[in-house]
Write a protein that holds these residues in place. Structure first.
Motif, PDB file in Angstrom:
ATOM      1  N   ASN A  74      49.960  68.462  51.622  1.00 56.69           N
ATOM      2  CA  ASN A  74      50.795  67.283  51.373  1.00 56.69           C
ATOM      3  C   ASN A  74      52.133  67.461  52.098  1.00 56.69           C
ATOM      4  O   ASN A  74      52.852  68.436  51.838  1.00 56.69           O
ATOM      5  CB  ASN A  74      51.025  67.140  49.869  1.00 56.69           C
ATOM      6  N   THR A  75      52.473  66.515  52.978  1.00 49.93           N
ATOM      7  CA  THR A  75      53.708  66.641  53.755  1.00 49.93           C
ATOM      8  C   THR A  75      54.866  65.843  53.182  1.00 49.93           C
ATOM      9  O   THR A  75      55.906  65.688  53.828  1.00 49.93           O
ATOM     10  CB  THR A  75      53.477  66.210  55.220  1.00 49.93           C
ATOM     11  N   LEU A  84      60.174  60.670  51.419  1.00 50.93           N
ATOM     12  CA  LEU A  84      59.656  60.598  52.776  1.00 50.93           C
ATOM     13  C   LEU A  84      58.228  61.116  52.795  1.00 50.93           C
ATOM     14  O   LEU A  84      57.873  62.019  52.033  1.00 50.93           O
ATOM     15  CB  LEU A  84      60.515  61.442  53.720  1.00 50.93           C
ATOM     16  N   SER A  85      57.403  60.550  53.666  1.00 50.80           N
ATOM     17  CA  SER A  85      56.012  60.985  53.772  1.00 50.80           C
ATOM     18  C   SER A  85      55.839  62.203  54.654  1.00 50.80           C
ATOM     19  O   SER A  85      54.773  62.814  54.663  1.00 50.80           O
ATOM     20  CB  SER A  85      55.149  59.838  54.324  1.00 50.80           C
ATOM     21  N   ARG A 299      57.885  70.204  69.915  1.00 51.99           N
ATOM     22  CA  ARG A 299      56.795  69.513  70.610  1.00 51.99           C
ATOM     23  C   ARG A 299      55.438  69.688  69.921  1.00 51.99           C
ATOM     24  O   ARG A 299      54.463  69.040  70.305  1.00 51.99           O
ATOM     25  CB  ARG A 299      56.670  70.030  72.058  1.00 51.99           C
ATOM     26  N   ARG A 300      55.338  70.563  68.935  1.00 55.25           N
ATOM     27  CA  ARG A 300      54.064  70.883  68.289  1.00 55.25           C
ATOM     28  C   ARG A 300      54.228  70.928  66.777  1.00 55.25           C
ATOM     29  O   ARG A 300      55.316  71.191  66.261  1.00 55.25           O
ATOM     30  CB  ARG A 300      53.558  72.257  68.771  1.00 55.25           C
ATOM     31  N   GLY A 301      53.092  70.714  66.077  1.00 60.05           N
ATOM     32  CA  GLY A 301      53.113  70.873  64.632  1.00 60.05           C
ATOM     33  C   GLY A 301      53.514  72.268  64.220  1.00 60.05           C
ATOM     34  O   GLY A 301      54.194  72.465  63.206  1.00 60.05           O
ATOM     35  N   SER A 302      53.107  73.264  65.005  1.00 55.14           N
ATOM     36  CA  SER A 302      53.490  74.645  64.704  1.00 55.14           C
ATOM     37  C   SER A 302      54.999  74.836  64.829  1.00 55.14           C
ATOM     38  O   SER A 302      55.593  75.656  64.111  1.00 55.14           O
ATOM     39  CB  SER A 302      52.756  75.617  65.623  1.00 55.14           C
ATOM     40  N   HIS A 339      50.596  61.899  64.984  1.00 48.87           N
ATOM     41  CA  HIS A 339      49.921  63.011  65.648  1.00 48.87           C
ATOM     42  C   HIS A 339      50.606  64.339  65.313  1.00 48.87           C
ATOM     43  O   HIS A 339      49.931  65.329  64.980  1.00 48.87           O
ATOM     44  CB  HIS A 339      49.918  62.818  67.166  1.00 48.87           C
ATOM     45  N   LEU A 340      51.931  64.371  65.390  1.00 47.12           N
ATOM     46  CA  LEU A 340      52.653  65.612  65.105  1.00 47.12           C
ATOM     47  C   LEU A 340      52.464  66.023  63.649  1.00 47.12           C
ATOM     48  O   LEU A 340      52.295  67.218  63.349  1.00 47.12           O
ATOM     49  CB  LEU A 340      54.139  65.419  65.423  1.00 47.12           C
ATOM     50  N   ASN A 341      52.465  65.045  62.749  1.00 46.48           N
ATOM     51  CA  ASN A 341      52.262  65.357  61.337  1.00 46.48           C
ATOM     52  C   ASN A 341      50.848  65.862  61.075  1.00 46.48           C
ATOM     53  O   ASN A 341      50.632  66.744  60.230  1.00 46.48           O
ATOM     54  CB  ASN A 341      52.551  64.112  60.489  1.00 46.48           C
ATOM     55  N   ASP A 342      49.877  65.327  61.802  1.00 50.70           N
ATOM     56  CA  ASP A 342      48.500  65.818  61.670  1.00 50.70           C
ATOM     57  C   ASP A 342      48.381  67.262  62.151  1.00 50.70           C
ATOM     58  O   ASP A 342      47.678  68.075  61.537  1.00 50.70           O
ATOM     59  CB  ASP A 342      47.541  64.926  62.460  1.00 50.70           C
ATOM     60  N   GLU A 343      49.061  67.589  63.245  1.00 48.69           N
ATOM     61  CA  GLU A 343      49.082  68.985  63.701  1.00 48.69           C
ATOM     62  C   GLU A 343      49.704  69.874  62.627  1.00 48.69           C
ATOM     63  O   GLU A 343      49.227  70.988  62.365  1.00 48.69           O
ATOM     64  CB  GLU A 343      49.877  69.110  64.998  1.00 48.69           C
TER      65      GLU A 343
END
Length: 367
Positions: A74-75, A84-85, A299-302, A339-343
């Motif tokens: 859960n973010t 915020l989501s 630039r990345r989810g990591s 996309h970034l949140n999915d990463e």
């Protein structure tokens, strides 16, 4: 396509199929005019700090975890009581009309649609009121480039309060413009007026270079200014451009309710450290007294995960979102953040962290 003063603006409005955020830059370069793209993408001098901002995330590693008995991370998170989501937010970035005809209005709409936090710049292409209206009640922050003229500052702050801003970001690392060679090569001047300057500036920034715009900015900013803005607006003040624990403590002592760790995306002092490399020590000094926002090089989810685990409460970015704006308007903005949140969710699952608070407590491997 919309053309203003000979400058071609994208009118695109569509969801984007994104492989990764770095891949957006080349696609955006093909549709944003050369001068505008150079202004958006460029850094100062030879851009060493700009590049180091992203490289620095490799200085620590995420420790994978197993047997954690969890799924569906859960973010959701919050700032100043605003739900915020995602911990991913839009950094304040000037003149988004360079990327799209709807500028910050489309950005605000896209950011709101995915439950993220929007912040808009003093040097926006659209007004504070119009940007707020486009967000349809979603939380927004207003970023102030403090002027030498306090009538100007107060007028902007009045508009931000009236528009329902949830906080004021005071940028302190741009008292002069960084030496940005791409703007010099392109002889770049803003082709589109800056709406928030319209009441105070003939041409509202149009036909001027960034150095001319900054010439009206305050070169002297002190802790007393933080206190003055907080008392005038009765809103939380977040001090942006913090790169040392000492400055973080000065800001908090002056009444700041948030610390924003940023080196302006490598656009100001070239040769300074990567923003990520100074985050940990600043967060330790802040010691949870106020929220910490972080940007530069994400630039990345990591990268988002590592920033949160390194002491940030929210993680901001601008360039990839602006590229998404150019390529797909409000839907493109939403596509980039999603996309970034999915990463990030994938990294959270593999690191055994169910919620954002768990990510903040995660230990990073430091060589």
């Amino acid at each position: 396509m919309t053309v203003i003063n000979g400058y071609e603006q994208s009118d695109r409005e569509e969801k984007l199929d994104i492989l990764n955020l770095p891949s957006l830059e080349k696609k955006a370069k093909d549709i944003i005019p050369t001068g505008g793209f150079g202004y958006i993408s460029g850094g100062s001098e030879d851009e060493w700090t700009l590049q180091e901002n992203t490289t620095a995330f490799n200085h620590v590693q995420i420790i994978p975890r197993s047997l954690t008995d969890m799924e569906n991370p859960n973010t959701e998170t919050s700032l100043f009581g605003n739900k915020l989501s995602t911990p991913i937010m839009m950094a304040p970035a000037a003149a988004q009309g360079l990327a799209h005809s709807q500028g910050e209005k489309a950005t605000a709409k896209g950011v709101a649609s995915v439950g993220a936090l929007m912040s808009q710049s003093t040097y926006s292409s659209t007004s504070i009121a119009d940007t707020a209206a486009a967000g349809n009640g979603a939380p927004q922050l207003f970023q102030l480039y403090m002027s030498k003229d306090w009538d100007f500052n107060n007028a902007l702050l009045d508009e931000a309060v009236k528009a329902g801003a949830k906080g004021i970001i005071l940028t302190t690392d741009a008292t002069v413009d960084g030496y940005r060679e791409s703007d010099i090569i392109n002889n770049f001047q803003f082709p589109i007026p800056m709406a928030n300057l319209a009441k105070f500036s003939e041409g509202a920034g149009q036909g001027k270079g960034i150095m001319e715009i900054y010439a009206a900015a305050a070169q002297k900013i002190s802790p007393a200014d933080v206190k003055r803005i907080a008392e005038y607006t009765n809103l939380p003040v977040i001090v942006k451009g913090i790169q040392s624990p000492e400055d973080a403590l000065l800001a908090i002592g002056a009444g700041a309710k948030g610390i924003y760790v940023s080196n302006h995306g490598g656009r100001q002092l070239n040769g300074g450290p990567a923003s990520f490399d100074v985050l940990h020590e600043i967060a330790k000094a802040v010691d949870h007294r106020v929220p910490v926002i972080f940007d530069s090089g994400v630039r990345r989810g990591s990268h988002v995960f590592k920033a949160l685990a390194n002491g940030a409460d929210l993680v901001a970015l601008a360039r990839p979102i602006i590229y998404g704006l150019a390529l797909g308007g409000s839907q493109g903005v939403a596509s980039v953040i999603t996309h970034l949140n999915d990463e990030l969710k994938i990294d959270m699952q593999l690191a055994g962290t169910q919620a954002i608070e768990d990510v903040k407590k995660a230990k990073l491997f430091r060589k």
